[in-house]
Write an enzyme that holds these catalytic residues in place. Structure first.
Site, mmCIF file in Angstrom:
data_model
loop_
_atom_site.group_PDB
_atom_site.id
_atom_site.type_symbol
_atom_site.label_atom_id
_atom_site.label_comp_id
_atom_site.label_asym_id
_atom_site.label_seq_id
_atom_site.Cartn_x
_atom_site.Cartn_y
_atom_site.Cartn_z
ATOM 1 N N TYR A 145 0.860 -1.193 0.000
ATOM 2 C CA TYR A 145 0.000 0.000 0.000
ATOM 3 C C TYR A 145 0.890 1.235 0.000
ATOM 4 O O TYR A 145 1.895 1.297 0.712
ATOM 5 C CB TYR A 145 -0.914 0.032 1.235
ATOM 6 N N GLU A 232 -3.211 7.673 -4.151
ATOM 7 C CA GLU A 232 -3.309 6.403 -3.444
ATOM 8 C C GLU A 232 -3.115 5.259 -4.437
ATOM 9 O O GLU A 232 -3.821 5.186 -5.440
ATOM 10 C CB GLU A 232 -4.666 6.256 -2.760
#
Length: 421
Positions: A145, A232
């Protein structure tokens, strides 16, 4: 490094802002793009992305799959909401993301294009699927992530990275906070070698650390150069050769930068937004549709929030957030009334104006013009204070309209709730 509870909340809010249906006040400040659009911008900025082709028709989808040339491809619905893989189309089809045989592309594209996909983040009404992305099926060895956002505490960009990805970062923040690192970046100094090294080590990449660092720098440069509010990448993946690539991405852009990011803002997809919010933005009004029955027209975001709170306190429910700003004109006020009353759930309208820069007589003129032209049949409660308040009240009193005046905000809220009881 442990992820603080405040940072966990920041991650949650920021992720929701980028993926959810536009229902939060913060959403009005940001432009969101589809996955295929974000991937193209990333590619132009030197970020590795999987090969993919966007298709707007079934024929285009078939052609794209043939161009990819593999036995299997990934077909992904393009909507501005998360949870696509577990979503459901209103036509009964399950899932908005599928790994399928190339021979099945026509069948799947026919069901997906033109359909409405409902996910946990789209709201019950779902989002229209006007585009699908055909992507090359990748062999991913590891998933991480990675995100960059603006952080109030450090007053600059904050990199958040985790050695696990492909799942909800909110869940990871709760279950395994020790796996998440945060690296604040000095906006003046910029991203340093030490910052990059910390991120690369935190991700636990198995490939070339220098190449991985180059990807981190490319993502940071994208964030800064494109005036992003958040980048993101979930997952930021590692392929069989140890190369990092952005397997999925969401990018948000600050609306204040629209004048210098015109090529980005031209890609806005208004079909994914509430039509009322689109109309409001054309009049430079800040509007967010809600689910209540009392329409609100207020100047100033703080006063608008207070108005919504006090309506709720007295047993009512606000139908919207609407800030007309401090320099609204009569046509803007009329447009605001049209947008608020276009909602069939609205049974009354509460106008709460504290005139500082905004003059009460301008508000009064807009109310009068809108009430006459729209032939309003619902109660309109008006509370005015501040600059030119006496002139504003005089105009309203002499208009002949059946308006309900209020002495203060508390009185206005009580009268609005009583008007629809």
């Amino acid at each position: 490094m442990l992820l603080s509870s405040s940072l966990a909340r920041t991650v949650t809010r920021s992720a929701a802002r980028l993926t959810a249906a536009p229902r939060s006040i913060g959403a009005v400040r940001f432009l969101n793009l589809h996955e295929y659009q974000s991937a193209q911008i990333m590619k132009e900025c030197g970020v590795n992305v999987p090969f993919g082709i966007a298709a707007h028709t079934v024929a285009d989808a078939v052609k794209a799959a043939q161009e990819i040339g593999d036995d299997e491809v990934v077909i992904k619905s393009q909507i501005l909401a998360g949870g696509r893989g577990l979503g459901t189309f209103t036509n009964g089809m399950q899932g908005g993301v599928h790994i399928i045989k190339t021979s099945e592309v026509e069948e799947y594209a026919s069901k997906m294009l033109g359909g409405t996909l409902v996910t946990k983040q789209s709201g019950p009404e779902g989002k229209p699927v006007n585009t699908v992305l055909l992507a090359k099926k990748m062999q991913l060895n590891k998933e991480f992530y990675f995100a960059i956002m603006m952080d109030r505490a450090s007053q600059g960009p904050l990199i958040i990275a985790c050695s696990e990805g492909g799942t909800s970062i909110e869940d990871l923040a709760e279950s395994s906070p020790e796996k998440i690192i945060q690296v604040p970046v000095d906006p003046i100094t910029g991203l340093t070698d030490a910052d990059v090294e910390k991120v690369v080590k935190g991700l636990t990449v198995s490939g070339d650390p220098k190449a991985a660092g180059d990807q981190i720098r490319a993502l940071y440069n994208l964030f800064m150069e494109k005036d992003c509010t958040m980048v993101e990448v979930n997952p930021l993946a590692e392929d069989a050769d140890g190369n990092l690539l952005a397997a999925d991405a969401k990018i948000g852009f600050d609306d204040n930068a629209a004048f210098r990011q015109k090529d980005v803002f031209e890609q806005r997809d208004s079909t994914q937004e509430d039509p009322r919010e689109v109309a409001a933005s054309e009049w430079d009004l800040n509007y967010i549709g809600l689910d209540g029955s009392i329409g609100c027209m207020v100047n100033g975001a703080g006063l608008a929030m207070a108005t919504m709170d006090i309506i709720s306190l007295h047993g009512g429910s606000p139908a919207n957030f609407l800030d007309v700003g401090g320099s609204a004109t009569t046509p803007q006020i009329k447009a605001a009334f049209e947008i608020v009353t276009a909602d069939p759930k609205v049974k009354a309208v509460l106008v709460n104006i504290f005139g500082g820069i905004m003059k009460c007589d301008i508000i009064a003129e807009g109310i009068i013009e809108a009430s006459r032209e729209l032939d309003l049949k619902i109660p309109v409660i008006v509370r005015l204070e501040g600059t030119n308040v006496e002139l504003g009240k005089k105009l309203l009193n002499e208009s002949g309209l059946k308006l309900i005046s209020a002495s203060d905000l508390d009185d206005a809220a009580k009268k609005a709730v009583a008007a629809i009881a």
